[in-house]
Write a protein that holds these residues in place. Sequence first.
Motif, PDB file in Angstrom:
ATOM      1  N   ALA A 127      13.062   2.565  -0.244  1.00  0.00           N
ATOM      2  CA  ALA A 127      11.833   3.245   0.186  1.00  0.00           C
ATOM      3  C   ALA A 127      10.954   3.556  -1.013  1.00  0.00           C
ATOM      4  O   ALA A 127       9.738   3.317  -0.983  1.00  0.00           O
ATOM      5  N   THR A 128      11.555   4.068  -2.076  1.00  0.00           N
ATOM      6  CA  THR A 128      10.790   4.385  -3.282  1.00  0.00           C
ATOM      7  C   THR A 128      10.133   3.127  -3.847  1.00  0.00           C
ATOM      8  O   THR A 128       8.945   3.130  -4.183  1.00  0.00           O
ATOM      9  N   ALA A 129      10.896   2.048  -3.922  1.00  0.00           N
ATOM     10  CA  ALA A 129      10.369   0.799  -4.478  1.00  0.00           C
ATOM     11  C   ALA A 129       9.176   0.295  -3.668  1.00  0.00           C
ATOM     12  O   ALA A 129       8.142  -0.077  -4.235  1.00  0.00           O
ATOM     13  N   PHE A 130       9.303   0.293  -2.356  1.00  0.00           N
ATOM     14  CA  PHE A 130       8.217  -0.226  -1.514  1.00  0.00           C
ATOM     15  C   PHE A 130       7.021   0.716  -1.443  1.00  0.00           C
ATOM     16  O   PHE A 130       5.882   0.261  -1.355  1.00  0.00           O
ATOM     17  N   LEU A 131       7.271   2.017  -1.484  1.00  0.00           N
ATOM     18  CA  LEU A 131       6.165   2.967  -1.383  1.00  0.00           C
ATOM     19  C   LEU A 131       5.397   3.106  -2.701  1.00  0.00           C
ATOM     20  O   LEU A 131       4.247   3.531  -2.702  1.00  0.00           O
ATOM     21  N   VAL A 132       6.019   2.733  -3.796  1.00  0.00           N
ATOM     22  CA  VAL A 132       5.345   2.774  -5.090  1.00  0.00           C
ATOM     23  C   VAL A 132       4.789   1.396  -5.463  1.00  0.00           C
ATOM     24  O   VAL A 132       3.890   1.286  -6.293  1.00  0.00           O
ATOM     25  N   ALA A 133       5.268   0.346  -4.829  1.00  0.00           N
ATOM     26  CA  ALA A 133       4.838  -1.027  -5.145  1.00  0.00           C
ATOM     27  C   ALA A 133       3.320  -1.217  -5.117  1.00  0.00           C
ATOM     28  O   ALA A 133       2.786  -1.928  -5.983  1.00  0.00           O
ATOM     29  N   PRO A 134       2.598  -0.617  -4.174  1.00  0.00           N
ATOM     30  CA  PRO A 134       1.145  -0.808  -4.192  1.00  0.00           C
ATOM     31  C   PRO A 134       0.469  -0.341  -5.485  1.00  0.00           C
ATOM     32  O   PRO A 134      -0.526  -0.925  -5.916  1.00  0.00           O
ATOM     33  N   VAL A 135       1.021   0.685  -6.121  1.00  0.00           N
ATOM     34  CA  VAL A 135       0.455   1.163  -7.376  1.00  0.00           C
ATOM     35  C   VAL A 135       0.618   0.100  -8.461  1.00  0.00           C
ATOM     36  O   VAL A 135      -0.318  -0.224  -9.189  1.00  0.00           O
ATOM     37  N   SER A 136       1.812  -0.464  -8.542  1.00  0.00           N
ATOM     38  CA  SER A 136       2.066  -1.520  -9.522  1.00  0.00           C
ATOM     39  C   SER A 136       1.204  -2.747  -9.230  1.00  0.00           C
ATOM     40  O   SER A 136       0.621  -3.349 -10.142  1.00  0.00           O
ATOM     41  N   ALA A 137       1.118  -3.109  -7.960  1.00  0.00           N
ATOM     42  CA  ALA A 137       0.290  -4.266  -7.577  1.00  0.00           C
ATOM     43  C   ALA A 137      -1.167  -4.022  -7.944  1.00  0.00           C
ATOM     44  O   ALA A 137      -1.855  -4.938  -8.419  1.00  0.00           O
ATOM     45  N   HIS A 138      -1.631  -2.800  -7.740  1.00  0.00           N
ATOM     46  CA  HIS A 138      -3.010  -2.480  -8.092  1.00  0.00           C
ATOM     47  C   HIS A 138      -3.241  -2.652  -9.596  1.00  0.00           C
ATOM     48  O   HIS A 138      -4.260  -3.197 -10.018  1.00  0.00           O
ATOM     49  N   ARG A 139      -2.276  -2.213 -10.399  1.00  0.00           N
ATOM     50  CA  ARG A 139      -2.418  -2.366 -11.848  1.00  0.00           C
ATOM     51  C   ARG A 139      -2.510  -3.846 -12.225  1.00  0.00           C
ATOM     52  O   ARG A 139      -3.279  -4.231 -13.094  1.00  0.00           O
ATOM     53  N   LEU A 140      -1.724  -4.684 -11.571  1.00  0.00           N
ATOM     54  CA  LEU A 140      -1.726  -6.116 -11.891  1.00  0.00           C
ATOM     55  C   LEU A 140      -2.950  -6.845 -11.347  1.00  0.00           C
ATOM     56  O   LEU A 140      -3.411  -7.822 -11.938  1.00  0.00           O
ATOM     57  N   LEU A 141      -3.460  -6.381 -10.203  1.00  0.00           N
ATOM     58  CA  LEU A 141      -4.570  -7.075  -9.539  1.00  0.00           C
ATOM     59  C   LEU A 141      -5.926  -6.419  -9.782  1.00  0.00           C
ATOM     60  O   LEU A 141      -6.949  -6.934  -9.320  1.00  0.00           O
ATOM     61  N   PHE A 142      -5.948  -5.314 -10.493  1.00  0.00           N
ATOM     62  CA  PHE A 142      -7.181  -4.567 -10.735  1.00  0.00           C
ATOM     63  C   PHE A 142      -8.243  -5.478 -11.350  1.00  0.00           C
ATOM     64  O   PHE A 142      -7.988  -6.195 -12.317  1.00  0.00           O
ATOM     65  N   ARG A 143      -9.412  -5.465 -10.729  1.00  0.00           N
ATOM     66  CA  ARG A 143     -10.573  -6.245 -11.190  1.00  0.00           C
ATOM     67  C   ARG A 143     -10.320  -7.752 -11.209  1.00  0.00           C
ATOM     68  O   ARG A 143     -10.917  -8.476 -11.987  1.00  0.00           O
ATOM     69  N   LYS A 144      -9.452  -8.218 -10.333  1.00  0.00           N
ATOM     70  CA  LYS A 144      -9.191  -9.654 -10.227  1.00  0.00           C
ATOM     71  C   LYS A 144      -9.779 -10.236  -8.942  1.00  0.00           C
ATOM     72  O   LYS A 144      -9.533 -11.388  -8.621  1.00  0.00           O
ATOM     73  N   GLY A 145     -10.514  -9.432  -8.186  1.00  0.00           N
ATOM     74  CA  GLY A 145     -11.129  -9.915  -6.954  1.00  0.00           C
ATOM     75  C   GLY A 145     -10.139 -10.130  -5.816  1.00  0.00           C
ATOM     76  O   GLY A 145     -10.381 -10.940  -4.938  1.00  0.00           O
ATOM     77  N   GLU A 146      -9.024  -9.401  -5.840  1.00  0.00           N
ATOM     78  CA  GLU A 146      -7.969  -9.583  -4.839  1.00  0.00           C
ATOM     79  C   GLU A 146      -7.783  -8.349  -3.951  1.00  0.00           C
ATOM     80  O   GLU A 146      -6.679  -8.063  -3.518  1.00  0.00           O
ATOM     81  N   LYS A 147      -8.872  -7.637  -3.679  1.00  0.00           N
ATOM     82  CA  LYS A 147      -8.769  -6.394  -2.912  1.00  0.00           C
ATOM     83  C   LYS A 147      -8.176  -6.628  -1.523  1.00  0.00           C
ATOM     84  O   LYS A 147      -7.331  -5.862  -1.068  1.00  0.00           O
ATOM     85  N   ALA A 198      -6.095  -8.984  -0.520  1.00  0.00           N
ATOM     86  CA  ALA A 198      -4.657  -9.236  -0.661  1.00  0.00           C
ATOM     87  C   ALA A 198      -3.921  -7.954  -1.028  1.00  0.00           C
ATOM     88  O   ALA A 198      -2.814  -7.694  -0.542  1.00  0.00           O
ATOM     89  N   LEU A 199      -4.540  -7.135  -1.855  1.00  0.00           N
ATOM     90  CA  LEU A 199      -3.933  -5.869  -2.275  1.00  0.00           C
ATOM     91  C   LEU A 199      -3.773  -4.914  -1.096  1.00  0.00           C
ATOM     92  O   LEU A 199      -2.714  -4.312  -0.914  1.00  0.00           O
ATOM     93  N   VAL A 200      -4.811  -4.788  -0.280  1.00  0.00           N
ATOM     94  CA  VAL A 200      -4.745  -3.909   0.891  1.00  0.00           C
ATOM     95  C   VAL A 200      -3.677  -4.415   1.869  1.00  0.00           C
ATOM     96  O   VAL A 200      -2.891  -3.629   2.401  1.00  0.00           O
ATOM     97  N   ASP A 201      -3.621  -5.722   2.072  1.00  0.00           N
ATOM     98  CA  ASP A 201      -2.619  -6.301   2.969  1.00  0.00           C
ATOM     99  C   ASP A 201      -1.205  -6.056   2.434  1.00  0.00           C
ATOM    100  O   ASP A 201      -0.313  -5.638   3.176  1.00  0.00           O
ATOM    101  N   LEU A 202      -1.003  -6.294   1.130  1.00  0.00           N
ATOM    102  CA  LEU A 202       0.308  -6.061   0.513  1.00  0.00           C
ATOM    103  C   LEU A 202       0.700  -4.591   0.615  1.00  0.00           C
ATOM    104  O   LEU A 202       1.834  -4.265   0.979  1.00  0.00           O
ATOM    105  N   ALA A 203      -0.222  -3.697   0.305  1.00  0.00           N
ATOM    106  CA  ALA A 203       0.062  -2.265   0.365  1.00  0.00           C
ATOM    107  C   ALA A 203       0.436  -1.833   1.782  1.00  0.00           C
ATOM    108  O   ALA A 203       1.352  -1.028   1.976  1.00  0.00           O
ATOM    109  N   ASN A 204      -0.261  -2.370   2.772  1.00  0.00           N
ATOM    110  CA  ASN A 204       0.048  -2.066   4.166  1.00  0.00           C
ATOM    111  C   ASN A 204       1.463  -2.512   4.519  1.00  0.00           C
ATOM    112  O   ASN A 204       2.229  -1.761   5.118  1.00  0.00           O
ATOM    113  N   ARG A 205       1.818  -3.713   4.119  1.00  0.00           N
ATOM    114  CA  ARG A 205       3.169  -4.229   4.409  1.00  0.00           C
ATOM    115  C   ARG A 205       4.238  -3.412   3.678  1.00  0.00           C
ATOM    116  O   ARG A 205       5.279  -3.080   4.251  1.00  0.00           O
TER     117      ARG A 205
END
Length: 164
Positions: free
Chosen positions: A77-97, A99-106
Amino acid sequence: MDHDADTASAHDGRDETPLERLDRNWDELLQELRVVQTGVQILAGFLLTLPFQQRFTQIEDLNRVVFLGAFALAVVATAFLVAPVSAHRLLFRKGEKAALVDLANRCARVGLVALALAVSAVAFVIFDVVTDTPVALAAAGAALVLFTINWLVLPLGILRRDKG
């Protein structure tokens, strides 16, 4: 992209561009994750301390197995609930909003399922230590029913009501 959420947003009367909708969806997801992350971190922290308590060595093998399952689920649960933060750091300003919202939702959905299972397993262990196994099974089952009703049945009922 979660097309159901996108379609619903497009018809909810908001005058926003697709990017504004994604930004709003991202902000709403972050708010939800902030609430649940605190709870799952408290649960995981609590579970971390139990094996180091003197009485923990006295629990039955079944409770030890269920406890380890609960702890593993809290880690998931911790890994999945924190994953969007890590994904945001990796995808920040890459034009993947999108995909990021979809990933965070999942990730949030998987994290919530793991959290519900972890809390139900903890309920089993606590009730089994304090009472007995049949009561513990009933408590864990009641917890699962409570989560299912509040986190799934009621929201889906609202959707069904609004579509009907």
